[in-house]
Design a protein around this motif. Structure first.
Motif, PDB file in Angstrom:
ATOM      1  N   THR A 194       0.811  -1.223   0.000  1.00  0.00           N
ATOM      2  CA  THR A 194       0.000   0.000   0.000  1.00  0.00           C
ATOM      3  C   THR A 194       0.844   1.271   0.000  1.00  0.00           C
ATOM      4  O   THR A 194       0.287   2.371   0.076  1.00  0.00           O
ATOM      5  N   HIS A 195       2.150   1.142  -0.081  1.00  0.00           N
ATOM      6  CA  HIS A 195       3.017   2.333  -0.057  1.00  0.00           C
ATOM      7  C   HIS A 195       2.741   3.185  -1.305  1.00  0.00           C
ATOM      8  O   HIS A 195       2.746   2.670  -2.426  1.00  0.00           O
ATOM      9  N   PRO A 196       2.500   4.475  -1.128  1.00  0.00           N
ATOM     10  CA  PRO A 196       2.173   5.329  -2.284  1.00  0.00           C
ATOM     11  C   PRO A 196       3.232   5.317  -3.383  1.00  0.00           C
ATOM     12  O   PRO A 196       2.889   5.384  -4.565  1.00  0.00           O
ATOM     13  N   LEU A 234      -5.396  -3.178   2.814  1.00  0.00           N
ATOM     14  CA  LEU A 234      -5.978  -1.851   3.017  1.00  0.00           C
ATOM     15  C   LEU A 234      -6.151  -1.521   4.498  1.00  0.00           C
ATOM     16  O   LEU A 234      -5.991  -0.366   4.909  1.00  0.00           O
ATOM     17  N   ASP A 235      -6.433  -2.523   5.311  1.00  0.00           N
ATOM     18  CA  ASP A 235      -6.650  -2.291   6.736  1.00  0.00           C
ATOM     19  C   ASP A 235      -5.382  -1.819   7.443  1.00  0.00           C
ATOM     20  O   ASP A 235      -5.455  -1.216   8.516  1.00  0.00           O
ATOM     21  N   ALA A 240      -1.656   8.802   7.460  1.00  0.00           N
ATOM     22  CA  ALA A 240      -0.820   9.730   6.687  1.00  0.00           C
ATOM     23  C   ALA A 240      -0.814   9.404   5.200  1.00  0.00           C
ATOM     24  O   ALA A 240      -0.801  10.302   4.359  1.00  0.00           O
ATOM     25  N   SER A 241      -0.819   8.112   4.866  1.00  0.00           N
ATOM     26  CA  SER A 241      -0.715   7.730   3.450  1.00  0.00           C
ATOM     27  C   SER A 241      -2.038   7.242   2.860  1.00  0.00           C
ATOM     28  O   SER A 241      -2.093   6.904   1.679  1.00  0.00           O
ATOM     29  N   TYR A 242      -3.098   7.212   3.663  1.00  0.00           N
ATOM     30  CA  TYR A 242      -4.370   6.653   3.209  1.00  0.00           C
ATOM     31  C   TYR A 242      -4.890   7.365   1.960  1.00  0.00           C
ATOM     32  O   TYR A 242      -5.257   6.717   0.974  1.00  0.00           O
ATOM     33  N   MET A 249      -4.829   3.869  -6.135  1.00  0.00           N
ATOM     34  CA  MET A 249      -5.574   2.628  -6.367  1.00  0.00           C
ATOM     35  C   MET A 249      -6.782   2.879  -7.261  1.00  0.00           C
ATOM     36  O   MET A 249      -7.106   2.056  -8.134  1.00  0.00           O
ATOM     37  N   GLN A 250      -7.440   4.014  -7.068  1.00  0.00           N
ATOM     38  CA  GLN A 250      -8.571   4.373  -7.929  1.00  0.00           C
ATOM     39  C   GLN A 250      -8.122   4.559  -9.373  1.00  0.00           C
ATOM     40  O   GLN A 250      -8.796   4.119 -10.319  1.00  0.00           O
ATOM     41  N   LEU A 251      -6.961   5.189  -9.575  1.00  0.00           N
ATOM     42  CA  LEU A 251      -6.428   5.375 -10.927  1.00  0.00           C
ATOM     43  C   LEU A 251      -6.075   4.037 -11.569  1.00  0.00           C
ATOM     44  O   LEU A 251      -6.303   3.823 -12.766  1.00  0.00           O
TER      45      LEU A 251
END
Length: 278
Positions: A194-196, A234-235, A240-242, A249-251
């Protein structure tokens, strides 16, 4: 719209003149805080060429001091060049429309725009490949806490080789793939799903596969793999990074829909897949 990295802030009180700072830069004695202040001020003033210049000087000063960029400084470097080249990419996309084909004046104008793009991309790639990447690789040899920075720089290098390959066919597509691939291998080993930065790399690499390398199968596989890996974790996202992670993820999901659907108009303005520069 211009990409922004910081909120508008008041600069620190200072008595040094701009000429004084320029002299210090030339002599190699510029204070990091002054360069950071001017980079932020030029961003707020939307003078991105100036911002690029201040950030190059800041990079040189930090590396000379045996340091890497902070997260804030990395983001400022990214914003500076993203906006400087982004305007030219938008111009290029306009000038290659069918309505301009066969117009010799427009062809000359396209050469001007592509020349500016090449110059900016080559400049930032020089900073990345000759300075930042070697510097952080030396640090990793002593400590393994710099992989996030290395992945960031490799992703950035891949992005600018991708931009070059949009306008010229000189092997830049393979260079982009090489940088993205190396970054991906490191990201999957050292950064959580999940890291941006890991997600942004997967997003842009998949777009490179689809648009530049003409490999839609690999594009879909990469985007789906990154999305599925992130959704399962996701949990564990911290606050900070949510926002950043879920946006990317949407993209990824939007691009997958675009690539796999018979309806090709997800991005209604351009009909193009979206990366994290849009």
């Amino acid at each position: 719209a211009a990409q922004k990295s910081t909120k508008l802030t008041q600069p620190h009180p200072a008595t040094m003149s701009l000429e004084g700072l320029e002299n210090k830069i030339k002599s190699g004695t510029a204070v990091l805080e002054d360069l950071l202040t001017m980079a932020k001020a030029s961003e707020n003033a939307e003078r991105y060429s100036d911002m690029c210049s201040f950030m190059r000087d800041l990079v040189a000063a930090k590396v000379d001091a045996g340091e890497d960029l902070t997260v804030e400084e990395r983001n400022l470097l990214s914003v500076a060049y993203k906006n400087a080249v982004g305007a030219r990419r938008a111009s290029w996309r306009t000038l290659i429309l069918d309505e301009y084909k066969g117009n010799t004046l427009i062809d000359e104008y396209k050469k001007k725009v592509s020349g500016e793009m090449k110059s900016i991309c080559s400049e930032v790639l020089d900073v990345l490949e000759k300075t930042l990447v070697p510097n952080v690789e030396k640090m990793i040899a002593k400590s393994d806490d710099k992989f996030e920075a290395l992945v960031f720089y490799l992703k950035m290098a891949g992005d600018y080789y991708r931009y070059l390959s949009e306008i010229v066919q000189e092997g830049y597509d393979k260079k982009a793939e090489e940088k993205y691939q190396k970054g991906t291998e490191l990201a999957e080993k050292h950064l959580i799903a999940t890291h941006p930065i890991r997600l942004g790399l997967a997003l842009n690499f998949s777009v490179c596969y689809y648009e530049i390398l003409k490999n839609p199968k690999s594009a879909c596989e990469m985007a789906k793999k990154a999305f599925d890996a992130a959704i399962s974790k996701l949990d564990s996202l911290d606050e900070a990074s949510y926002k950043d992670s879920t946006l990317i993820m949407q993209l990824l999901r939007d691009n997958l829909t675009l690539w796999t659907s018979s309806e090709k108009e997800i991005d209604t303005e351009s009909g193009k897949p979206m990366d994290d520069d849009e």
